[in-house]
Design a protein around this motif. Sequence first.
Motif, PDB file in Angstrom:
ATOM      1  N   ALA A   1      36.808  37.789  36.427  1.00 47.39           N
ATOM      2  CA  ALA A   1      35.508  37.870  35.761  1.00 47.39           C
ATOM      3  C   ALA A   1      34.470  38.368  36.767  1.00 47.39           C
ATOM      4  O   ALA A   1      34.492  37.984  37.942  1.00 47.39           O
ATOM      5  CB  ALA A   1      35.106  36.506  35.207  1.00 47.39           C
ATOM      6  N   PHE A   2      33.569  39.218  36.296  1.00 48.92           N
ATOM      7  CA  PHE A   2      32.528  39.790  37.151  1.00 48.92           C
ATOM      8  C   PHE A   2      31.182  39.686  36.444  1.00 48.92           C
ATOM      9  O   PHE A   2      31.115  39.726  35.213  1.00 48.92           O
ATOM     10  CB  PHE A   2      32.803  41.275  37.426  1.00 48.92           C
ATOM     11  N   THR A   3      30.146  39.572  37.230  1.00 49.65           N
ATOM     12  CA  THR A   3      28.787  39.773  36.717  1.00 49.65           C
ATOM     13  C   THR A   3      28.046  40.637  37.716  1.00 49.65           C
ATOM     14  O   THR A   3      28.334  40.593  38.920  1.00 49.65           O
ATOM     15  CB  THR A   3      28.059  38.442  36.462  1.00 49.65           C
ATOM     16  N   ALA A   4      27.102  41.448  37.226  1.00 49.18           N
ATOM     17  CA  ALA A   4      26.439  42.412  38.094  1.00 49.18           C
ATOM     18  C   ALA A   4      25.003  42.642  37.663  1.00 49.18           C
ATOM     19  O   ALA A   4      24.679  42.594  36.472  1.00 49.18           O
ATOM     20  CB  ALA A   4      27.192  43.745  38.091  1.00 49.18           C
ATOM     21  N   LEU A   5      24.149  42.884  38.655  1.00 49.09           N
ATOM     22  CA  LEU A   5      22.813  43.400  38.392  1.00 49.09           C
ATOM     23  C   LEU A   5      22.890  44.915  38.453  1.00 49.09           C
ATOM     24  O   LEU A   5      23.458  45.479  39.408  1.00 49.09           O
ATOM     25  CB  LEU A   5      21.818  42.876  39.422  1.00 49.09           C
ATOM     26  N   VAL A   6      22.351  45.563  37.438  1.00 50.22           N
ATOM     27  CA  VAL A   6      22.512  47.004  37.287  1.00 50.22           C
ATOM     28  C   VAL A   6      21.137  47.661  37.180  1.00 50.22           C
ATOM     29  O   VAL A   6      20.291  47.233  36.386  1.00 50.22           O
ATOM     30  CB  VAL A   6      23.348  47.322  36.028  1.00 50.22           C
ATOM     31  N   VAL A   7      20.900  48.696  38.000  1.00 57.54           N
ATOM     32  CA  VAL A   7      19.653  49.448  37.964  1.00 57.54           C
ATOM     33  C   VAL A   7      19.975  50.886  37.567  1.00 57.54           C
ATOM     34  O   VAL A   7      20.735  51.573  38.256  1.00 57.54           O
ATOM     35  CB  VAL A   7      18.930  49.422  39.324  1.00 57.54           C
ATOM     36  N   ASP A   8      19.430  51.314  36.445  1.00 58.50           N
ATOM     37  CA  ASP A   8      19.652  52.673  35.942  1.00 58.50           C
ATOM     38  C   ASP A   8      21.133  53.037  35.899  1.00 58.50           C
ATOM     39  O   ASP A   8      21.537  54.144  36.281  1.00 58.50           O
ATOM     40  CB  ASP A   8      18.893  53.697  36.788  1.00 58.50           C
ATOM     41  N   GLY A   9      21.947  52.086  35.474  1.00 58.12           N
ATOM     42  CA  GLY A   9      23.368  52.351  35.309  1.00 58.12           C
ATOM     43  C   GLY A   9      24.208  52.145  36.545  1.00 58.12           C
ATOM     44  O   GLY A   9      25.442  52.239  36.480  1.00 58.12           O
ATOM     45  N   GLY A  10      23.586  51.862  37.691  1.00 56.52           N
ATOM     46  CA  GLY A  10      24.341  51.654  38.925  1.00 56.52           C
ATOM     47  C   GLY A  10      24.302  50.199  39.348  1.00 56.52           C
ATOM     48  O   GLY A  10      23.230  49.583  39.388  1.00 56.52           O
ATOM     49  N   ARG A  11      25.456  49.631  39.682  1.00 62.35           N
ATOM     50  CA  ARG A  11      25.520  48.230  40.088  1.00 62.35           C
ATOM     51  C   ARG A  11      24.970  48.070  41.511  1.00 62.35           C
ATOM     52  O   ARG A  11      25.418  48.756  42.426  1.00 62.35           O
ATOM     53  CB  ARG A  11      26.952  47.710  39.991  1.00 62.35           C
ATOM     54  N   VAL A  12      24.033  47.146  41.693  1.00 60.80           N
ATOM     55  CA  VAL A  12      23.426  46.919  43.000  1.00 60.80           C
ATOM     56  C   VAL A  12      23.841  45.579  43.591  1.00 60.80           C
ATOM     57  O   VAL A  12      23.629  45.326  44.781  1.00 60.80           O
ATOM     58  CB  VAL A  12      21.884  46.998  42.923  1.00 60.80           C
ATOM     59  N   SER A  13      24.436  44.713  42.782  1.00 62.57           N
ATOM     60  CA  SER A  13      24.887  43.410  43.258  1.00 62.57           C
ATOM     61  C   SER A  13      25.920  42.883  42.282  1.00 62.57           C
ATOM     62  O   SER A  13      25.714  42.937  41.067  1.00 62.57           O
ATOM     63  CB  SER A  13      23.693  42.448  43.355  1.00 62.57           C
ATOM     64  N   THR A  14      27.059  42.387  42.805  1.00 61.66           N
ATOM     65  CA  THR A  14      28.161  41.957  41.948  1.00 61.66           C
ATOM     66  C   THR A  14      28.734  40.633  42.435  1.00 61.66           C
ATOM     67  O   THR A  14      28.849  40.401  43.641  1.00 61.66           O
ATOM     68  CB  THR A  14      29.293  43.016  41.930  1.00 61.66           C
ATOM     69  N   ALA A  15      29.090  39.752  41.490  1.00 59.52           N
ATOM     70  CA  ALA A  15      29.776  38.495  41.796  1.00 59.52           C
ATOM     71  C   ALA A  15      31.116  38.470  41.060  1.00 59.52           C
ATOM     72  O   ALA A  15      31.269  39.094  40.000  1.00 59.52           O
ATOM     73  CB  ALA A  15      28.923  37.301  41.385  1.00 59.52           C
ATOM     74  N   HIS A  16      32.096  37.738  41.617  1.00 65.41           N
ATOM     75  CA  HIS A  16      33.456  37.745  41.067  1.00 65.41           C
ATOM     76  C   HIS A  16      34.041  36.340  41.099  1.00 65.41           C
ATOM     77  O   HIS A  16      33.775  35.557  42.017  1.00 65.41           O
ATOM     78  CB  HIS A  16      34.333  38.707  41.881  1.00 65.41           C
ATOM     79  N   ASN A  17      34.853  36.037  40.090  1.00 64.14           N
ATOM     80  CA  ASN A  17      35.579  34.775  40.078  1.00 64.14           C
ATOM     81  C   ASN A  17      36.914  34.996  39.374  1.00 64.14           C
ATOM     82  O   ASN A  17      37.046  35.887  38.523  1.00 64.14           O
ATOM     83  CB  ASN A  17      34.782  33.686  39.351  1.00 64.14           C
ATOM     84  N   VAL A  18      37.909  34.205  39.743  1.00 56.98           N
ATOM     85  CA  VAL A  18      39.223  34.244  39.092  1.00 56.98           C
ATOM     86  C   VAL A  18      39.301  33.079  38.107  1.00 56.98           C
ATOM     87  O   VAL A  18      38.971  31.939  38.456  1.00 56.98           O
ATOM     88  CB  VAL A  18      40.361  34.144  40.126  1.00 56.98           C
ATOM     89  N   ILE A  19      39.723  33.368  36.898  1.00 54.71           N
ATOM     90  CA  ILE A  19      39.880  32.325  35.884  1.00 54.71           C
ATOM     91  C   ILE A  19      41.371  32.203  35.555  1.00 54.71           C
ATOM     92  O   ILE A  19      41.998  33.168  35.116  1.00 54.71           O
ATOM     93  CB  ILE A  19      39.065  32.649  34.619  1.00 54.71           C
ATOM     94  N   TYR A  20      41.918  31.003  35.811  1.00 55.31           N
ATOM     95  CA  TYR A  20      43.344  30.758  35.601  1.00 55.31           C
ATOM     96  C   TYR A  20      43.580  30.162  34.218  1.00 55.31           C
ATOM     97  O   TYR A  20      42.856  29.258  33.782  1.00 55.31           O
ATOM     98  CB  TYR A  20      43.884  29.804  36.666  1.00 55.31           C
ATOM     99  N   LYS A  21      44.630  30.656  33.577  1.00 59.58           N
ATOM    100  CA  LYS A  21      45.009  30.106  32.273  1.00 59.58           C
ATOM    101  C   LYS A  21      45.438  28.644  32.437  1.00 59.58           C
ATOM    102  O   LYS A  21      46.118  28.288  33.392  1.00 59.58           O
ATOM    103  CB  LYS A  21      46.158  30.919  31.662  1.00 59.58           C
ATOM    104  N   GLY A  22      45.026  27.805  31.499  1.00 57.19           N
ATOM    105  CA  GLY A  22      45.444  26.409  31.497  1.00 57.19           C
ATOM    106  C   GLY A  22      44.664  25.508  32.413  1.00 57.19           C
ATOM    107  O   GLY A  22      44.991  24.319  32.542  1.00 57.19           O
ATOM    108  N   THR A  23      43.623  26.018  33.064  1.00 62.03           N
ATOM    109  CA  THR A  23      42.807  25.176  33.935  1.00 62.03           C
ATOM    110  C   THR A  23      42.172  24.045  33.124  1.00 62.03           C
ATOM    111  O   THR A  23      41.654  24.263  32.033  1.00 62.03           O
ATOM    112  CB  THR A  23      41.692  26.016  34.595  1.00 62.03           C
ATOM    113  N   LYS A  24      42.234  22.826  33.685  1.00 61.17           N
ATOM    114  CA  LYS A  24      41.690  21.669  32.981  1.00 61.17           C
ATOM    115  C   LYS A  24      40.581  21.009  33.793  1.00 61.17           C
ATOM    116  O   LYS A  24      40.576  21.061  35.022  1.00 61.17           O
ATOM    117  CB  LYS A  24      42.791  20.643  32.697  1.00 61.17           C
ATOM    118  N   ASN A  25      39.672  20.389  33.084  1.00 60.09           N
ATOM    119  CA  ASN A  25      38.579  19.665  33.723  1.00 60.09           C
ATOM    120  C   ASN A  25      38.318  18.394  32.921  1.00 60.09           C
ATOM    121  O   ASN A  25      37.351  18.300  32.165  1.00 60.09           O
ATOM    122  CB  ASN A  25      37.325  20.535  33.778  1.00 60.09           C
TER     123      ASN A  25
END
Length: 276
Positions: free
Chosen positions: A194-218
Amino acid sequence: MLANIVFAQVGINTTNPQGIFHIDGGRDNPISGPPTPVQQSNDFTVVATSGVGQGTLSVGVGTTNPTERIDIANGNVRIRDINNLTGVGSDRLLVADSNGVLKVAGGEAFSVLNSGNRILNATNGPTLTAANDWNNNEFTTLTLDEQYDAMNAYNPTTGEFLVPQDGLYFMYGVCGFNTPANGSGTFDGTSGDAFTALVVDGGRVSTAHNVIYKGTKNPGMTANLFFLVTNSTLWLKAGQKVTLQFLTYGTSNMVDSLSDLKIDKASSKFIINKIL
C-alpha cells in the motif's frame, strides 16, 4: 576671516541634476523638469530624502525618485564573490514583497489548530472498499471533507488543492487503511503493498509505503489499522494543484475478500500550512 557656504547639486552629463549627485548615463535628460521613466533608466542619483530609513540620503539606480534607502528600478542584484561562511541560528531569511522591497521574512508560529498559518484541514467522508472504489496498481486521489479551508482553495469533490498564491507550504497526508480485526483469510505470509503520496501537478513529491499481510489479526480492536503518513515542504506557485493519492499493488493478496480492505476517511487527513 571670510567664510563661504555653498549649497550645490552635482550633475554629470546633465545640467539638470535631480538630486545632490546625479549621473545621466545616456546624456538624454531634458535641460529642465524631471526626466521621463525611459530617460531615468540610465541614471544614477543620490537624493536627500526624509523618512526613508535612518538618515536622509537615498540612492536611485534607474530612477531619480528613490523611495527606499537603495531603490533599483529594474534588473537583478549580484554579489560576485559572496562569502561562503556557514549560517548561524541568528541569521534571518530575506524575501521581496509584491513591490520588490526586500524585508525579513515574517510568518506566524506553526499552527496545529485551524487558525494562524493552517489553511487546510480535510478529513472524514464515506468509507472506501477495494471491491468498489479503486483499482489494483493505479493511483487514486483521496477525496476528503473540508473541515477548515481558510483560502477557499480545496475542492472536496475532486480532492484538489489549488495553490492560491506563491509561497512556502507544509503539506501533510494520512491515508488510513484497515482490515477486519479477526483477519481476512489465513495468515501465510501472502501480502500486498500500500502506498500514499503527495502529488503536485501530477508528480509525486513524497511517498509512504506499508506491507499488508493477509490474515493479520488485532484482537480486542475493531479493525487492523494501517496508517500511511507522508509530508513535504515545498515552494509552490499560484495555480499549481496538490492532491493526496493512494495505491495498492497485489491487492487481492492482502485480504480474502476485496470488500474487507477499506480506507477509513475518519482516520485519513490532508493538512496544509502556508509557512511564507
